[in-house]
Structures are given as structure tokens and as C-alpha cells.
Design an enzyme around this catalytic site. Sequence first.
Site, PDB file in Angstrom:
ATOM      1  N   CYS A   1       0.825  -1.214   0.000  1.00  0.00           N
ATOM      2  CA  CYS A   1       0.000   0.000   0.000  1.00  0.00           C
ATOM      3  C   CYS A   1       0.865   1.272   0.000  1.00  0.00           C
ATOM      4  CB  CYS A   1      -0.988  -0.042   1.158  1.00  0.00           C
ATOM      5  SG  CYS A   1      -2.366   1.112   0.951  1.00  0.00           S
TER       6      CYS A   1
ATOM      7  N   ARG B   1     -12.054   6.731  -1.090  1.00  0.00           N
ATOM      8  CA  ARG B   1     -11.122   5.651  -0.833  1.00  0.00           C
ATOM      9  C   ARG B   1     -11.634   4.347  -1.443  1.00  0.00           C
ATOM     10  NH1 ARG B   1      -7.415   7.425   2.577  1.00  0.00           N
ATOM     11  NH2 ARG B   1      -6.568   5.358   2.936  1.00  0.00           N
TER      12      ARG B   1
ATOM     13  N   HIS C   1      -3.387  -5.355   2.424  1.00  0.00           N
ATOM     14  CA  HIS C   1      -3.094  -5.541   3.840  1.00  0.00           C
ATOM     15  C   HIS C   1      -3.757  -6.854   4.261  1.00  0.00           C
ATOM     16  CE1 HIS C   1      -1.824  -1.329   4.346  1.00  0.00           C
ATOM     17  NE2 HIS C   1      -2.866  -0.984   3.636  1.00  0.00           N
TER      18      HIS C   1
HETATM   19  N1  GLN Z   1      -1.804   6.929   2.084  1.00  0.00           N
HETATM   20  C1  GLN Z   1      -2.041   5.964   1.082  1.00  0.00           C
HETATM   21  C2  GLN Z   1      -3.430   6.033   0.472  1.00  0.00           C
HETATM   22  O1  GLN Z   1      -4.416   6.314   1.146  1.00  0.00           O
HETATM   23  C3  GLN Z   1      -1.700   4.589   1.615  1.00  0.00           C
HETATM   24  C4  GLN Z   1      -2.668   4.063   2.640  1.00  0.00           C
HETATM   25  C5  GLN Z   1      -2.240   2.742   3.249  1.00  0.00           C
HETATM   26  O2  GLN Z   1      -1.054   2.363   3.268  1.00  0.00           O
HETATM   27  N2  GLN Z   1      -3.200   2.025   3.791  1.00  0.00           N
HETATM   28  O3  GLN Z   1      -3.527   5.789  -0.707  1.00  0.00           O
END
Ligand code: GLN
Length: 235
Positions: free
Chosen positions: A88, A122, A188
Site C-alpha cells: 500500500c 477511498r 493488507h
Molecule cells: N496513504 C495511502 C493512500 O491512502 C496509503 C494508505 C495505506 O497504506 N493504507 O492511498
Amino acid sequence: MVNLYPDLLRSYGDRGNVLVLTRRAEWRGISVRMVGVTRGERIPAATDLIVIGGGSDSVQALAGPDLIGRRSEVADLVAGGTVVVGICGGYQLLGHDYVGVNGQAITGLGLLDVTTTAGRDRLVGRVSTRATFAGESFDVVGFENHAGRTTLGAGASPLAAVPVGQGNNGRDRTEGAVNGNVVGTYLHGPVLPASPGFADALLRQSLSRAHGPVELAALDDRMEDAARLVASRGR
Ligand code: GLN
């Protein structure tokens, strides 16, 4: 094995990936020296595998200045056969750059031909797929939660297609990216406990740096496979 920025890039228990890689090596009688390397610290020269976890935009910005100073160091290691896996936020920083939600660009290592820009919403949910790395294909399950939309350039191949989930950008049905020994994924979970095929592909490829092609003894993965089945059903 090096865990890069263990104090910063460690979302959603991503450190579990380091534990899985260590245990799966040790269960085969292979001893592992795991070193956490953070800002201002050097990566040991004979490093077979570098693991980078995920993190929020603000944490990525903290790692950013240190990361720029490591570009040639890590590129030299990769040229010598070191495997690098980023999750990520760590994946985004393996690419050219990441433009975060606040519009600021964080320069990455440029080891993967990918660029990432945060979107307004998101991409969140379960991902279940089959992936390919270092000539091996394996089932993978994980959880994604990212604003970043990642676009692959000609120098990177997707790690997987995503029949279930959003993946790199929610548009092209791809997930993650690979360029030789360097691999990034949005997953993750952490991803490796229930994706033992991925863990073993990373171990095999990283051991080949110093030992050439290696066979890994089969392990009893019934628990891992059952966990993956359950996780792939839930959304
Ligand atoms: N900050 C990044 C995003 O939101 C990565 C987030 C994460 O590692 N979960 O895309």
C-alpha cells in the site's frame, strides 16, 4: 531480511508479513536475521529481502526525505538480486511518486514504473485473486483501503487481475505491480498469513540471490488455506 521504516510504515498489522516470512523460513531450518531499518540507518549490504509496510499520507511524508537519499543504495541492492516488497503506502513509495490527498507529491524510489495520485474517495474492501511473481502463481487474499490510484507504466506488470475488489485504481481491474525482484501490492490483512504461496515465492526468490535456485520443503498449510477461504467469502 530488512523491515524498512517499521516505526512508520506499519498499517493494519503489516508487520505480520515479516513474522510470516521469518517463520516459514525457520520452519524449513533456514535461520533469518531480521533487522528494522528506519530514518538515518543503513541497510546491511547482504540483504536478501526488504519489506515495506503501508502508512497514511502524513507518515509517508515523514519517510519521504529519507527515502530519496536511499535511491541508489536500494537500486544497487536490487541489481544484486535483493527482493523488495512494498504494501500500500510502501508500494506507492516504490513507484516514481505519490501525490497525496493534500496535493503534495512525495518522491518514491522509482523501482517500479508506477505513479499514484490520491482520488477523492477511498477504495476499500476485500480482494481475492490469483497473482504471479517470479514465475510462480498463487492464491492471494487481502484487504485494501487507499485513496491512491496507481497507474502502471510500460516497465511494470500487474501482480494480479482483480475479479473481486478495486486494486490499483478501480478502473483497469489490475492489482499491484512487479518489475523483476520488486513487487508492490495494495493488500493488507496482513496479506501473507493467508497467502502462503506469495510468502514462499518471496522467500525462494530472495534466497536465490546468494544460493541460486532453492527448493523449499512443503509445509502443512491447511490452517492458512482455510483462513484464505473464509476471508475470500467475506466482503
Ligand atoms: N496513504 C495511502 C493512500 O491512502 C496509503 C494508505 C495505506 O497504506 N493504507 O492511498
